[in-house]
Design an enzyme around this catalytic site. Structure first.
Site, PDB file in Angstrom:
ATOM      1  N   LYS A  11      52.523  20.581  44.595  1.00 29.73           N
ATOM      2  CA  LYS A  11      52.824  21.601  43.569  1.00 29.73           C
ATOM      3  C   LYS A  11      52.610  22.997  44.139  1.00 29.73           C
ATOM      4  O   LYS A  11      51.818  23.203  45.065  1.00 29.73           O
ATOM      5  CB  LYS A  11      51.978  21.413  42.306  1.00 29.73           C
ATOM      6  CG  LYS A  11      50.453  21.595  42.481  1.00 29.73           C
ATOM      7  CD  LYS A  11      49.954  23.016  42.398  1.00 29.73           C
ATOM      8  CE  LYS A  11      48.490  23.149  42.773  1.00 29.73           C
ATOM      9  NZ  LYS A  11      48.093  24.466  43.233  1.00 29.73           N
ATOM     10  N   PRO A 100      50.021  19.036  53.337  1.00 26.24           N
ATOM     11  CA  PRO A 100      48.819  19.419  54.083  1.00 26.24           C
ATOM     12  C   PRO A 100      47.562  19.416  53.202  1.00 26.24           C
ATOM     13  O   PRO A 100      47.649  19.607  51.989  1.00 26.24           O
ATOM     14  CB  PRO A 100      49.125  20.821  54.596  1.00 26.24           C
ATOM     15  CG  PRO A 100      50.501  21.147  54.182  1.00 26.24           C
ATOM     16  CD  PRO A 100      51.035  20.087  53.300  1.00 26.24           C
ATOM     17  N   VAL A 101      46.420  19.202  53.851  1.00 30.58           N
ATOM     18  CA  VAL A 101      45.134  19.071  53.157  1.00 30.58           C
ATOM     19  C   VAL A 101      44.511  20.457  52.948  1.00 30.58           C
ATOM     20  O   VAL A 101      44.606  21.324  53.830  1.00 30.58           O
ATOM     21  CB  VAL A 101      44.191  18.181  54.017  1.00 30.58           C
ATOM     22  CG1 VAL A 101      42.812  18.060  53.381  1.00 30.58           C
ATOM     23  CG2 VAL A 101      44.811  16.804  54.213  1.00 30.58           C
ATOM     24  N   ALA A 102      43.850  20.655  51.793  1.00 35.53           N
ATOM     25  CA  ALA A 102      43.156  21.920  51.477  1.00 35.53           C
ATOM     26  C   ALA A 102      44.062  23.125  51.716  1.00 35.53           C
ATOM     27  O   ALA A 102      43.686  24.111  52.337  1.00 35.53           O
ATOM     28  CB  ALA A 102      41.858  22.048  52.285  1.00 35.53           C
ATOM     29  N   GLY A 104      46.215  24.409  49.085  1.00 35.10           N
ATOM     30  CA  GLY A 104      46.672  25.044  47.838  1.00 35.10           C
ATOM     31  C   GLY A 104      47.889  24.352  47.257  1.00 35.10           C
ATOM     32  O   GLY A 104      48.540  24.877  46.358  1.00 35.10           O
ATOM     33  N   ASP A 142      44.094  19.198  38.711  1.00 37.16           N
ATOM     34  CA  ASP A 142      45.536  19.216  39.008  1.00 37.16           C
ATOM     35  C   ASP A 142      46.159  17.821  38.993  1.00 37.16           C
ATOM     36  O   ASP A 142      47.357  17.684  39.262  1.00 37.16           O
ATOM     37  CB  ASP A 142      45.778  19.811  40.409  1.00 37.16           C
ATOM     38  CG  ASP A 142      45.421  21.285  40.487  1.00 37.16           C
ATOM     39  OD1 ASP A 142      45.361  21.951  39.433  1.00 37.16           O
ATOM     40  OD2 ASP A 142      45.201  21.770  41.613  1.00 37.16           O
TER      41      ASP A 142
HETATM   42  O1  C5P Z   1      39.022  19.992  39.278  1.00 35.90           O
HETATM   43  P1  C5P Z   1      38.909  20.099  40.755  1.00 35.90           P
HETATM   44  O2  C5P Z   1      37.927  19.116  41.331  1.00 35.90           O
HETATM   45  O3  C5P Z   1      40.236  20.054  41.468  1.00 35.90           O
HETATM   46  O4  C5P Z   1      38.326  21.553  41.031  1.00 35.90           O
HETATM   47  C1  C5P Z   1      37.757  21.899  42.258  1.00 35.90           C
HETATM   48  C2  C5P Z   1      36.892  23.137  42.096  1.00 35.90           C
HETATM   49  O5  C5P Z   1      37.733  24.267  41.851  1.00 35.90           O
HETATM   50  C3  C5P Z   1      35.945  23.092  40.928  1.00 35.90           C
HETATM   51  O6  C5P Z   1      34.727  22.474  41.293  1.00 35.90           O
HETATM   52  C4  C5P Z   1      35.746  24.578  40.629  1.00 35.90           C
HETATM   53  O7  C5P Z   1      34.842  25.166  41.526  1.00 35.90           O
HETATM   54  C5  C5P Z   1      37.112  25.155  40.927  1.00 35.90           C
HETATM   55  N1  C5P Z   1      37.948  25.261  39.727  1.00 35.90           N
HETATM   56  C6  C5P Z   1      37.652  26.229  38.776  1.00 35.90           C
HETATM   57  N2  C5P Z   1      38.422  26.331  37.644  1.00 35.90           N
HETATM   58  C7  C5P Z   1      39.485  25.527  37.460  1.00 35.90           C
HETATM   59  C8  C5P Z   1      39.811  24.528  38.406  1.00 35.90           C
HETATM   60  C9  C5P Z   1      39.015  24.421  39.539  1.00 35.90           C
HETATM   61  O8  C5P Z   1      36.703  26.984  38.947  1.00 35.90           O
HETATM   62  N3  C5P Z   1      40.218  25.656  36.353  1.00 35.90           N
END
Ligand code: C5P
Length: 327
Positions: A11, A100-102, A104, A142
């Site tokens: 995405k 790709p990893v990490a 975005g 996501d």
């Molecule tokens: O939900 P997910 O594990 O993908 O999120 C990873 C990190 O990204 C969360 O631990 C948080 O630090 C940050 N995040 C956030 N607000 C969001 C989504 C993610 O702060 N709406």
């Protein structure tokens, strides 16, 4: 033994508006998710115990134990459907990565979504897409979108989705994949610190003025971009390009300054819009059409402003079963 294979898209966020930090460590946001034709493939088959094997783009950076998001998704579905981690409810998960990893691009979330859809098929659990999205939301912010695909507005942590009711149109994207990665929590943390410093008085939270109570500045509640939605409704790439926005772009650039040059190069080569994807460091560019996307990709590769370049179209379908093989 049956093997179920699922194809799942990456995405990009056409808009990512981030609100204040919540007590649970997340941020409320409003985002426009857009699935693109850059896919991972995830296969599941019954096994003695859960396992995961990863190959392809960035495989070495993906955890191959219970921390793997795809295995967490399997466990979440098993918990919901009441199956036990024994006998034929355990699965071997094989992930072929092109996302790709990490980066975005929500590659880990995509693999988790694919594992959910694959196990739903393998176990004949029969959950609807809506029910799968509810399980997905417990695995990561996501993940539900990767089940759904297309173009959708995300609210809350990003897990509350409304499909965008827009006419069928195909957009041509060019991705600049960076030489490095960014940690999503760290990029959100940098945004919080930048906002605290930019607040009137420039005091970080917890530093009370004149000994008074700490008053961390609160950014306004995020709102859906009318520019992005109007452009999507009109199928107007020019307007869409002008309307792209991402609150995580500034902190991502602060942490990865080379991105400034990458974005500038894409704009110079005539991209209709240029933006960091999610928490970065991938940058994406909107082209006028297929041949402009080829030109843009060639120019960006030649400029040496990124590790590699990929082309993709969108919107793409969400996680989809592409094979179910009995052997
Ligand atoms: O939900 P997910 O594990 O993908 O999120 C990873 C990190 O990204 C969360 O631990 C948080 O630090 C940050 N995040 C956030 N607000 C969001 C989504 C993610 O702060 N709406």
């Amino acid at each position: 033994m049956t093997t179920v294979t699922v194809r799942v898209p990456a995405k990009i966020n056409l808009q990512l508006a981030v609100g204040p930090l919540r007590p649970d460590g997340y941020h409320d946001l409003v985002t426009v998710f857009h699935a693109i034709s850059l896919f991972d493939e995830v296969a599941v088959s019954p096994a003695e115990a859960d396992s995961v094997a990863v190959s392809g783009e960035g495989a070495a950076q993906v955890p191959a134990d219970a921390d793997n998001l795809a295995l967490r998704a399997v466990a979440a579905l098993r918990a919901v459907t009441g199956q036990r981690d024994t006998g034929d409810a355990a699965v071997a998960v094989t992930i072929s990565k092109r996302i790709p990893v990490a980066a975005g691009l929500a590659g880990g979330s995509a693999d988790a979504a694919a594992a959910l859809v694959a196990c739903n098929e393998l176990w004949r659990t029969g959950l609807s897409q809506q029910e799968l999205c509810e399980v997905a939301a417990t695995v990561g912010s996501d993940v539900a979108f990767a089940v759904l695909g297309g173009t959708a507005v995300g609210r809350g942590r990003g897990e509350r989705l409304t499909p965008a009711l827009v006419p069928a149109a195909q957009y041509h994207w060019v991705l600049a994949l960076a030489d490095g990665s960014l940690s999503t929590p760290e990029v959100y943390g940098t945004l919080d610190r930048m906002r605290a410093l930019l607040a009137p008085g420039g005091r970080p939270p917890g530093d009370p003025p004149h000994g008074g109570p700490a008053r961390p500045p609160i950014p306004p509640a995020p709102e859906l971009s009318t520019g992005v939605m109007t452009a999507l409704r009109a199928g107007d790439p020019e307007r869409l390009g002008q309307s792209l926005s991402n609150d995580l772009q500034a902190p991502a650039i602060a942490m990865f300054p080379a991105l400034r040059k990458t974005l500038a190069a894409g704009r110079e080569f005539g991209a209709l819009g240029a933006l960091v994807s999610g928490s970065g460091p991938t940058c994406f560019f909107l082209a006028r059409g297929a041949s402009h996307a080829t030109d843009l990709a060639v120019s960006l590769s030649g400029a040496g402003v990124c590790r590699s370049v990929a082309r993709a179209t969108g919107p793409a379908a969400g996680a989809t079963v592409i094979g179910s093989l009995a052997s």
